[in-house]
Design an enzyme around this catalytic site. Structure first.
Site, PDB file in Angstrom:
ATOM      1  N   LYS A 173       1.056  -1.244   0.005  1.00 27.85           N
ATOM      2  CA  LYS A 173       0.141  -0.094   0.168  1.00 27.85           C
ATOM      3  C   LYS A 173       0.809   1.156  -0.007  1.00 27.85           C
ATOM      4  CE  LYS A 173      -4.371   0.700   0.603  1.00 27.85           C
ATOM      5  NZ  LYS A 173      -5.365  -0.187  -0.058  1.00 27.85           N
TER       6      LYS A 173
ATOM      7  N   ASN B  19     -16.136   6.223  -4.508  1.00 31.04           N
ATOM      8  CA  ASN B  19     -16.219   5.200  -5.869  1.00 31.04           C
ATOM      9  C   ASN B  19     -17.007   3.935  -5.236  1.00 31.04           C
ATOM     10  OD1 ASN B  19     -14.893   2.496  -7.320  1.00 31.04           O
ATOM     11  ND2 ASN B  19     -15.249   4.061  -8.931  1.00 31.04           N
TER      12      ASN B  19
ATOM     13  N   TYR C  10     -20.502   4.388  -3.849  1.00 29.66           N
ATOM     14  CA  TYR C  10     -21.482   4.731  -4.910  1.00 29.66           C
ATOM     15  C   TYR C  10     -21.947   3.331  -5.562  1.00 29.66           C
ATOM     16  CZ  TYR C  10     -23.307   6.179  -9.486  1.00 29.66           C
ATOM     17  OH  TYR C  10     -24.116   6.245 -10.473  1.00 29.66           O
TER      18      TYR C  10
HETATM   19  N1  GLU Z   1      -7.329   0.039  -3.130  1.00 29.00           N
HETATM   20  C1  GLU Z   1      -8.041  -1.029  -3.375  1.00 29.00           C
HETATM   21  C2  GLU Z   1      -8.089  -2.091  -2.329  1.00 29.00           C
HETATM   22  O1  GLU Z   1      -7.811  -1.444  -0.937  1.00 29.00           O
HETATM   23  C3  GLU Z   1      -7.786  -1.837  -4.797  1.00 29.00           C
HETATM   24  C4  GLU Z   1      -6.107  -2.280  -4.868  1.00 29.00           C
HETATM   25  C5  GLU Z   1      -5.710  -2.901  -5.832  1.00 29.00           C
HETATM   26  O2  GLU Z   1      -6.443  -3.027  -7.074  1.00 29.00           O
HETATM   27  O3  GLU Z   1      -4.723  -3.282  -6.197  1.00 29.00           O
HETATM   28  O4  GLU Z   1      -8.213  -2.993  -2.086  1.00 29.00           O
END
Ligand code: GLU
Length: 446
Positions: free
Chosen positions: A103, A243, A246
């Protein structure tokens, strides 16, 4: 509470269920493999320079390249990004993807930046990431306050650094740059699928008279158990209208659920008879926030509803509560006021570990984040596969593959929960952790 310590306490909750041979491997998941950090210097429109702290936590890559989003938010901390990277490892594992977890984040309020400042920040972040990422190393994606346009800046800057195209180095891209059909709605759609799978399972258990794990509230004499109601009477409140929230609200409503409330950071809008998420989003776009949409009296575009606070929304007497924004919105301080029978965790970490224990002991059924919101990264995986082969699927193909993937992981989680008479969260963690441990054992046996 420190967000990383909070995430670790969820891991500790499953330690006693692991086999003696697996237990020592759990220690490897208690720290990310790498945490990269830097200060990004960005030229502002007025000629000044501003510093923005930036992070990328790469948690575990036993199953494949690190994978995870990037958030731009003033509340970002290193501990938060580490927690989110751990959850990404577990999410990719339970979804059966060939990925580890990571992340990234920047401490910034993107709403205070101009378009060109946001572009400069994104490009600076891509230069910071460049030595640490790649199609087979670490594949970033959107998260809170980042979107396909920002992925386009990141990809463009990254490709400048490496000197060739590499569309599979980022997911959540615009379609024209190799994005996938169905990626924008995928997280919300996956959450609605999760809810539908749960209802199917509980209904079939109910009609079969099964006496196994008490995963749901006992039916009371006057009100029917939530999952036995006609779908149009199952009420849903969605906290967070970005996103994820929604698309969850829109698809749930299209599938017949009664979405009675949605909220953004400024407040919630509530309509007992059910609101129209598309019209509500249109109103939010026009007014800049949900305030004023569905108001009683005054100048209202959509009549009949009321405004309330985010905290009030969490306490509504609905069947399904869907936190879809940030971490730690349900804590030990407000659990006693939660009235929903089911919580679908569309945000990452919306319930603290203390609150999780309290809610589970009250038989509130929680579809855990690492499974409930895995639709997003699953379609990111499909995007990456399409990029690597240079051949693209239709939206129907993507949706079908997502449904199959999520059904398989739901069944694994549910079966584990029934076998061990444990919560869906513990079951999801066990399925996810055991798969990572299997890969760790093959690579680096203890
Ligand atoms: N940010 C999204 C999550 O927390 C998607 C992560 C991704 O597609 O790599 O799952």
């Amino acid at each position: 509470m420190d967000p990383f310590k909070n995430a670790l306490s969820f891991l500790d909750d499953i330690s006693s269920y692991l086999s003696p041979a697996d237990k020592p491997y759990l220690a490897r998941l208690k720290n990310p493999n790498h945490v990269h950090k830097d200060i990004l210097q960005v030229s502002m429109d007025d000629g000044s320079k501003k510093d923005f702290p930036a992070f990328r936590s790469q948690h575990n890559n036993a199953l494949g390249p690190y994978k995870g989003g990037i958030r731009f938010h003033p509340g970002v901390t290193e501990a938060e990004i580490k927690a989110l990277s751990l959850w990404m490892s577990l999410k990719c594992s339970i979804a059966g993807l060939p990925y580890g977890g990571s992340k990234g984040g920047v401490i910034v309020d993107p709403k205070k930046l101009s378009k060109s400042e946001l572009e400069s920040l994104s490009r600076a972040y891509a230069r910071f990431l460049a030595p640490h990422i790649g199609e087979h190393v670490d594949v970033p994606a959107p998260d809170v306050n980042t979107n396909p346009q920002i992925m386009a800046y990141l990809l463009d800057e990254y490709e400048k650094v490496i000197g060739h195209h590499a569309p599979g180095a980022f997911t959540g891209k615009p379609l024209i740059l190799g994005g996938s059909m169905g990626r924008d709605k995928a997280t919300g759609y996956g959450g609605v699928l999760a809810l539908k799978f749960l209802i199917e399972k509980l209904k079939s258990k109910h009609s079969g008279g099964s006496q196994t794990a008490p995963l749901h509230k006992a039916p009371s004499s006057d009100t029917p158990t939530w999952y036995m109601k006609p779908i149009s009477q199952i009420t849903v409140a969605v906290q967070g209208f970005g996103n994820v929230g929604y698309f969850f609200a829109k698809i749930a409503s299209e599938q017949g659920f009664r979405v009675v409330a949605v909220s953004d950071s400024k407040g919630a809008t509530y309509l007992e008879t059910g609101l129209d998420p598309v019209a509500t989003m249109e109103c939010k776009r026009q007014k800049g926030s949900l305030a004023g949409c569905y108001c009683k009296g005054g100048v209202c575009d959509l009549k009949g509803g009321t405004m309330m606070s985010n905290e009030d929304l969490l306490q509504l007497p609905v069947d399904i509560l869907v936190p879809s924004a940030l971490e730690n919105v349900i804590t030990k301080d407000n659990t006693s006021k939660i009235k929903a029978s089911v919580i679908v965790e569309m945000a990452n970490g919306p319930i603290t570990s203390e609150a999780d224990h309290l809610l589970t002991s009250k038989n509130v059924l929680i579809i855990p984040d690492i499974y409930a919101n895995s639709g997003g990264v699953s379609v990111s995986y499909f995007e990456w596969v399409q990029n690597l082969m240079g051949y693209y699927w239709t939206e129907e193909e993507v949706d079908e593959k997502l449904e199959a993937l999520m059904k398989t992981s739901f069944n694994k989680m549910f079966k584990r929960s029934e076998e061990g008479t444990i919560s869906l969260r513990k079951a999801a963690y066990l399925v996810a952790v055991e798969r990572i441990i299997e890969a760790e054992r093959m690579r680096r046996p203890l």
